[in-house]
Enzyme design. Structure first.
Site, PDB file in Angstrom:
ATOM      1  N   THR A  56       0.904  -1.147   0.000  1.00 37.68           N
ATOM      2  CA  THR A  56       0.000   0.000   0.000  1.00 37.68           C
ATOM      3  C   THR A  56       0.940   1.192   0.000  1.00 37.68           C
ATOM      4  OG1 THR A  56      -1.594  -1.174   1.404  1.00 37.68           O
ATOM      5  CG2 THR A  56      -1.793   1.186   1.393  1.00 37.68           C
ATOM      6  N   ARG A  88     -13.611  -7.988  -3.431  1.00 40.86           N
ATOM      7  CA  ARG A  88     -13.048  -7.769  -2.079  1.00 40.86           C
ATOM      8  C   ARG A  88     -12.735  -6.268  -1.905  1.00 40.86           C
ATOM      9  NH1 ARG A  88      -7.723  -6.008  -0.001  1.00 40.86           N
ATOM     10  NH2 ARG A  88      -7.606  -6.806   2.115  1.00 40.86           N
ATOM     11  N   ASP A 140      -9.103  -2.024   2.990  1.00 46.30           N
ATOM     12  CA  ASP A 140      -9.165  -1.031   4.083  1.00 46.30           C
ATOM     13  C   ASP A 140      -8.738   0.364   3.604  1.00 46.30           C
ATOM     14  OD1 ASP A 140      -6.420  -2.359   3.993  1.00 46.30           O
ATOM     15  OD2 ASP A 140      -6.057  -0.505   5.109  1.00 46.30           O
TER      16      ASP A 140
HETATM   17  N1  GLY Z   1      -3.938  -2.860   3.041  1.00 49.05           N
HETATM   18  C1  GLY Z   1      -4.217  -3.149   1.704  1.00 49.05           C
HETATM   19  C2  GLY Z   1      -5.200  -4.199   1.502  1.00 49.05           C
HETATM   20  O1  GLY Z   1      -5.275  -5.154   2.277  1.00 49.05           O
HETATM   21  O2  GLY Z   1      -5.931  -4.123   0.564  1.00 49.05           O
END
Ligand code: GLY
Length: 317
Positions: free
Chosen positions: A180, A208, A211
């Site tokens: 990220t 999906r 976060d």
């Molecule tokens: N933190 C990035 C994700 O799990 O999508």
């Protein structure tokens, strides 16, 4: 004449397993420090925290080694879907896009949505916005990420995440990695803004939600701001970014808020990291995993977390 505040900046390029060898660390350090240098210069010249965060996220999204924008990981069906968000702490306003494709800088969509009545758009709606804004189509696929996906397909998708850094010699060959990018800035007017962008976990089911486009992974108020990295589900379960920021408004120092939140995350066996700033100018980072790829400018010098010891750690500058 009003007294100006010393700007502060912290950025990250993900978290995960140790970078192998000094060569790997030095390459990542150079990349992160370059971004800090450019964005901190903007802040010193009086740029708003929001424009500095957007610029920092663009630079990190454009770097193919990081898992955001160009160089994003592929999902289970071999497609790139990216998510990004921006939170203005002064306005306490969150905006973002979830699972958007074929755009160079998803953070720009989050920036546009700051002034919209509908501030978080998912795949179809985000795609409509891209067309409406006439943003040119961009293919963020890199050979490295394609090879990674082909290898995983051959292995029947045994791995639960893609590599945090898109270079085989830089990432350990063990399983879980987390990629990220994120930026948190304090500007000369005292505004705190946080931005986060990702290609997701890699190899995930279609639909999906990361976060990174939720307040759990990116949050700011007038007290401070946080950008998270790591396994999205762990970040959501901890509700990590607001957990830290709300502790500030309840009277804890940033150091205390980070120490308590990461102690809890470690006890819960979460796999994550975060960068943070408070409105007083304190810079902080925390992690439960081996390494957090973070760098910061404290007003005097650039520093980073690349060689901090493995395991749960927090730091305050
Ligand atoms: N933190 C990035 C994700 O799990 O999508």
């Amino acid at each position: 004449m009003t007294t100006k505040i010393q700007p502060k900046l912290i950025i990250h390029g993900g978290a995960g397993s140790s970078l192998q060898g000094k060569g790997g660390v030095e390459k990542v350090r150079q990349l992160l420090h370059q971004v800090v240098e450019e964005v901190y210069t903007m802040l010193l010249a009086g740029a708003s925290a929001k424009s500095a965060v957007v610029r920092g996220c663009q630079l990190l999204e454009n770097e193919p080694r990081f898992n955001a924008g160009t160089g994003s990981v592929l999902q289970s069906d071999g497609q790139i879907r990216m998510s990004a968000s921006l939170m203005d702490g002064t306005a306490q306003s969150f905006s973002g896009v979830i699972n958007v494709s074929r755009v160079k800088n998803p953070i720009e969509l989050a920036q546009f949505l700051q002034d919209s009545t509908d501030r978080v758009l998912s795949d179809y709606g985000a795609g409509e916005l891209v067309r409406e804004l006439q943003i040119p189509s961009h293919d963020g696929l890199t050979d490295m990420r394609l090879q990674e996906w082909i290898q995983e397909r051959q292995d029947n998708f045994q791995k639960n995440m893609a590599g945090v850094i898109a270079e085989p010699e830089l990432a350990e060959s063990s399983n879980a990695r987390r990629g990220t990018i994120g930026v948190v800035a304090l500007d000369t007017e005292g505004n705190v803004v946080a931005g986060t962008s990702t290609g997701g976990k890699g190899f995930e089911r279609i639909g999906r939600v990361s976060d990174s486009a939720m307040p759990a992974g990116n949050y700011a108020t007038t007290h401070g701001g946080v950008s998270c990295t790591g396994i999205g589900e762990d970040i959501i379960d901890e509700c990590l970014a607001p957990r830290i920021v709300i502790r500030l408004s309840d009277g804890m120092s940033l150091q205390q808020a980070m120490a308590k939140s990461f102690q809890e995350a470690g006890d819960n066996k979460r796999d994550l990291g975060a960068i943070a700033l408070d409105a007083k100018g304190t810079i902080a980072w925390g992690k439960t995993c081996d390494v957090l790829l973070a760098a910061f400018h404290d007003g005097n010098k650039i520093g980073d977390t690349l060689e901090v010891a493995k395991g749960t750690q927090t730091g305050c500058i």
